[in-house]
Scaffold this active site. Structure first.
Site, mmCIF file in Angstrom:
data_model
loop_
_atom_site.group_PDB
_atom_site.id
_atom_site.type_symbol
_atom_site.label_atom_id
_atom_site.label_comp_id
_atom_site.label_asym_id
_atom_site.label_seq_id
_atom_site.Cartn_x
_atom_site.Cartn_y
_atom_site.Cartn_z
ATOM 1 N N GLU A 192 0.822 -1.216 0.000
ATOM 2 C CA GLU A 192 0.000 0.000 0.000
ATOM 3 C C GLU A 192 0.854 1.263 0.000
ATOM 4 O O GLU A 192 1.225 1.777 1.052
ATOM 5 C CB GLU A 192 -0.935 0.023 1.220
ATOM 6 C CG GLU A 192 -1.844 1.242 1.247
ATOM 7 C CD GLU A 192 -2.802 1.266 2.423
ATOM 8 O OE1 GLU A 192 -3.510 2.274 2.583
ATOM 9 O OE2 GLU A 192 -2.852 0.282 3.188
ATOM 10 N N LYS A 234 -2.379 -2.074 -3.262
ATOM 11 C CA LYS A 234 -3.452 -1.224 -2.713
ATOM 12 C C LYS A 234 -3.056 0.236 -2.898
ATOM 13 O O LYS A 234 -2.489 0.855 -1.993
ATOM 14 C CB LYS A 234 -3.711 -1.552 -1.245
ATOM 15 C CG LYS A 234 -4.854 -0.736 -0.636
ATOM 16 C CD LYS A 234 -5.213 -1.180 0.772
ATOM 17 C CE LYS A 234 -6.316 -0.304 1.353
ATOM 18 N NZ LYS A 234 -6.790 -0.772 2.671
#
Length: 355
Positions: A192, A234
């Site tokens: 992420e 992500k």
């Protein structure tokens, strides 16, 4: 099954069937702010009650493939006390695993100022990371998450632009090292790199920065020997800053797809977006547009969602911390989950929204 096969299998399972991931990994401080917004005290029993309301939603497995958890929740007892489960005692997460929802775990420990550029941040959490990942795997987790944060600022005559080279390098190298350690422990890493929406920057600057960051991340992942078939990405969507004029949904979707096509190898099985300050409705609409026929072109990865606030905000308000309103909270949560599942199919489905 070999470690490589298991990692690839879990990664595919997390993005199969137009389902997405519930991000329920808020730290004790962050979940406390959400509880405070509905007048509920930040206690272990109340935190457990919020998670239980979500996890026991009827049919959750139809739209949610996995849930990212905070360590407290992974180990919490399924009772009114909210403490850690004793040996043989039912755990709260069994409400998920019994429905086939995979368990994930947040493994970073938060942000600190970057020494080379104190206005920016780096992610902490490498102390005992390998041992912690092994313990989480033994506790039933099958995937992990680590969040890096990137700040944007337009350069002016008096201030340099952000991000700095040091910040991009720290984020990319940290994510790659975390991913390699997670995979060695048998956990699928969710990578992420969040380019923050804070500020008044343009969508064009967000696009340029997001492309620069993702290119650096995948270079470091390759150098670290990370199995791309066994990760999920992500990222943020490409949007103007939160205090800038909004962009049209089609512009956000098109810019996001451009960046992904330029940076993300097709070996990556899925991209599960964060909502990044967008409203519930906007995060769903942008995902639906990216998956629709309105934006043709190659999409070699599954495009889905890993939302926290954008799945929970309406549910939190409907529930209000009241035992008698659990069903109302669950209905609101499932409406948002169904709408995002439809968006993963490229369809836009109406549903209640808090914003």
């Amino acid at each position: 099954m070999s470690n490589i096969e298991e990692l690839a299998s879990v990664a595919k399972q997390l993005v199969a069937g137009n389902r997405g991931i519930l991000a329920a990994d808020e730290s004790t401080t962050t979940v406390g702010k959400r509880l405070a917004s509905i007048g509920v005290a930040n206690s272990a029993p109340n935190r457990a009650a919020l998670r239980r309301m979500l996890f026991t939603s009827p049919g959750i497995e139809q739209h949610i493939s996995g849930a990212i958890l905070y360590e407290e929740t992974l180990l919490q007892a399924d009772d009114e006390a909210g403490g850690a489960a004793a040996a043989g005692q039912a755990r709260l997460v069994q409400q998920l695993s019994s429905r086939g929802v995979l368990l994930g775990i947040k493994v970073d420990t938060g942000l600190a100022p970057l020494p080379a550029s104190p206005e920016e941040s780096f992610t902490q959490g490498f102390d005992n990371l390998a041992a912690r990942c092994a313990a989480y795997k033994a506790a039933g987790a099958s995937f992990a998450k680590w969040r890096a944060v990137i700040h944007i600022r337009q350069a002016t005559a008096n201030t340099p632009g952000l991000p700095s080279e040091a910040a991009v390098a720290a984020a990319a190298r940290g994510l790659a090292l975390y991913a390699a350690i997670s995979q060695a422990a048998g956990l699928v890493p969710i990578v992420e790199p969040e380019v923050l929406a804070d500020g008044a920057h343009s969508i064009e600057l967000c696009e340029a920065v997001t492309q620069r960051v993702l290119a650096a991340v995948f270079k470091e992942l390759a150098d670290a020997g990370v199995l791309l078939e066994g990760i999920l990405l992500k990222p943020n969507m490409v949007t103007p800053g939160s205090s800038a004029a909004p962009a049209a949904p089609a512009e956000v979707a098109a810019a996001t797809l451009r960046v992904l096509r330029r940076t993300v190898p097709p070996a990556v099985p899925g991209i599960v977006f964060l909502s990044g300050g967008q409203s519930e409705a906007d995060s769903t609409r942008h995902l639906a547009l990216m998956n629709s026929g309105a934006l043709p072109g190659p999409k070699p990865w599954v495009l889905s969602f890993s939302y926290g606030r954008a799945l929970q905000a309406s549910a939190l308000k409907a529930w209000g911390g009241q035992a008698g309103k659990v069903a109302a909270g669950q209905a609101a949560f499932m409406a948002r989950a169904a709408a995002n599942s439809a968006a993963a199919r490229g369809e836009e489905e109406a549903g209640p929204s808090s914003s």
